[in-house]
Write a protein that holds these residues in place. Structure first.
Motif, PDB file in Angstrom:
ATOM      1  N   LEU A  62       0.910  -1.490   0.036  1.00  0.00           N
ATOM      2  CA  LEU A  62      -0.110  -0.180  -0.422  1.00  0.00           C
ATOM      3  C   LEU A  62       0.796   1.478  -0.106  1.00  0.00           C
ATOM      4  O   LEU A  62       0.768   2.396   0.001  1.00  0.00           O
ATOM      5  N   GLU A  63       2.003   1.096   0.104  1.00  0.00           N
ATOM      6  CA  GLU A  63       2.917   2.341  -0.532  1.00  0.00           C
ATOM      7  C   GLU A  63       2.887   3.221   0.772  1.00  0.00           C
ATOM      8  O   GLU A  63       2.658   4.198   0.453  1.00  0.00           O
ATOM      9  N   PHE A  64       3.055   2.458   1.915  1.00  0.00           N
ATOM     10  CA  PHE A  64       2.646   3.527   2.956  1.00  0.00           C
ATOM     11  C   PHE A  64       4.219   4.756   3.066  1.00  0.00           C
ATOM     12  O   PHE A  64       5.366   4.016   2.946  1.00  0.00           O
ATOM     13  N   PRO A  65       3.352   5.165   4.065  1.00  0.00           N
ATOM     14  CA  PRO A  65       4.334   6.428   4.065  1.00  0.00           C
ATOM     15  C   PRO A  65       6.235   6.294   5.061  1.00  0.00           C
ATOM     16  O   PRO A  65       5.557   5.628   5.402  1.00  0.00           O
ATOM     17  N   MET A 111       5.061   0.020  12.191  1.00  0.00           N
ATOM     18  CA  MET A 111       5.162  -0.741  12.007  1.00  0.00           C
ATOM     19  C   MET A 111       4.374  -1.704  13.539  1.00  0.00           C
ATOM     20  O   MET A 111       5.139  -2.408  13.931  1.00  0.00           O
ATOM     21  N   ASN A 112       3.800  -1.058  14.040  1.00  0.00           N
ATOM     22  CA  ASN A 112       2.538  -1.666  15.131  1.00  0.00           C
ATOM     23  C   ASN A 112       1.507  -1.431  14.710  1.00  0.00           C
ATOM     24  O   ASN A 112       0.833  -0.875  13.979  1.00  0.00           O
ATOM     25  N   TRP A 113       0.688  -1.967  15.732  1.00  0.00           N
ATOM     26  CA  TRP A 113      -1.287  -1.970  15.044  1.00  0.00           C
ATOM     27  C   TRP A 113      -1.681  -0.490  14.800  1.00  0.00           C
ATOM     28  O   TRP A 113      -2.317  -0.341  14.200  1.00  0.00           O
ATOM     29  N   ASP A 114      -1.208  -0.342  16.065  1.00  0.00           N
ATOM     30  CA  ASP A 114      -1.720   1.371  15.989  1.00  0.00           C
ATOM     31  C   ASP A 114      -1.539   2.158  14.695  1.00  0.00           C
ATOM     32  O   ASP A 114      -2.885   2.858  14.161  1.00  0.00           O
ATOM     33  N   ALA A 115      -0.774   2.316  14.109  1.00  0.00           N
ATOM     34  CA  ALA A 115       0.470   2.578  13.002  1.00  0.00           C
ATOM     35  C   ALA A 115      -0.410   2.632  12.030  1.00  0.00           C
ATOM     36  O   ALA A 115      -0.662   2.885  11.252  1.00  0.00           O
ATOM     37  N   LEU A 116      -0.441   0.586  11.711  1.00  0.00           N
ATOM     38  CA  LEU A 116      -1.183   0.103  11.073  1.00  0.00           C
ATOM     39  C   LEU A 116      -2.795   1.188  10.667  1.00  0.00           C
ATOM     40  O   LEU A 116      -3.367   1.706   9.484  1.00  0.00           O
ATOM     41  N   ASP A 117      -3.957   1.063  11.878  1.00  0.00           N
ATOM     42  CA  ASP A 117      -5.062   1.806  12.109  1.00  0.00           C
ATOM     43  C   ASP A 117      -4.674   3.684  11.493  1.00  0.00           C
ATOM     44  O   ASP A 117      -5.215   3.504  10.885  1.00  0.00           O
ATOM     45  N   GLU A 118      -3.618   4.156  12.155  1.00  0.00           N
ATOM     46  CA  GLU A 118      -3.566   4.996  11.621  1.00  0.00           C
ATOM     47  C   GLU A 118      -3.416   5.386  10.522  1.00  0.00           C
ATOM     48  O   GLU A 118      -3.785   6.441   9.410  1.00  0.00           O
TER      49      GLU A 118
END
Length: 150
Positions: A61-64, A69-76
């Motif tokens: 998904l070409e994240f910034p 690299m954690n669940w909260d960051a995935l959600d964000e």
């Protein structure tokens, strides 16, 4: 069998769907693109831990660069997607087969995050569909979010 045209026709159908591994990926992609939705495939066949899972999703998904690299960051990142300005999303996570107790916890956390993200986008009237293939159900079986035959 699912009628992808009907499923992808409304943001109200947004959600997380567990499907068989013999899913016709080309049909899903073609239907998504024809409906004006972005299609992304995340290959998880070689993934065997949380960090590999998060890396695969972030890469596909070409994240910034700031992705944590954690669940909260995935959600964000999934509730932002400002770097992917499209009218809606179809994400196919294929081949995830968690193993052991840690893998089961990771699968449960992944599904929890994805369900929350799908609800977030649904409230904003943006189509967001995640299709999981493989053995990604939470260990308690979870609810059966497989789409009905429409």
């Amino acid at each position: 069998m699912c009628d992808w045209h009907v499923l992808f026709s409304s943001y109200r159908n947004s959600g997380v769907f567990h499907m068989d591994t013999d899913l016709d990926e080309a049909a899903v992609q073609a239907t998504a693109v024809a409906g004006g939705l972005e299609f992304a495939r995340v290959d998880l066949r070689e993934v065997n831990d949380k960090s590999g899972l998060l890396e695969a999703i972030a890469g596909a998904l070409e994240f910034p660069d700031y992705f944590g690299m954690n669940w909260d960051a995935l959600d964000e990142c999934l509730t932002d997607l400002s770097w992917r300005p499209v009218s809606g999303h179809v994400i196919l996570l294929s081949g995830f087969r968690p193993s052991g107790e840690e893998g089961a916890v990771d699968a449960a956390n992944l599904v929890r995050v994805l369900e929350g993200v799908a609800e977030y986008w649904k409230q904003r009237e943006v189509p967001f569909y995640v299709i999981l293939t493989g053995d990604s159900r939470p260990p308690d079986g979870g609810r059966d979010p497989a789409p009905p035959v429409l």
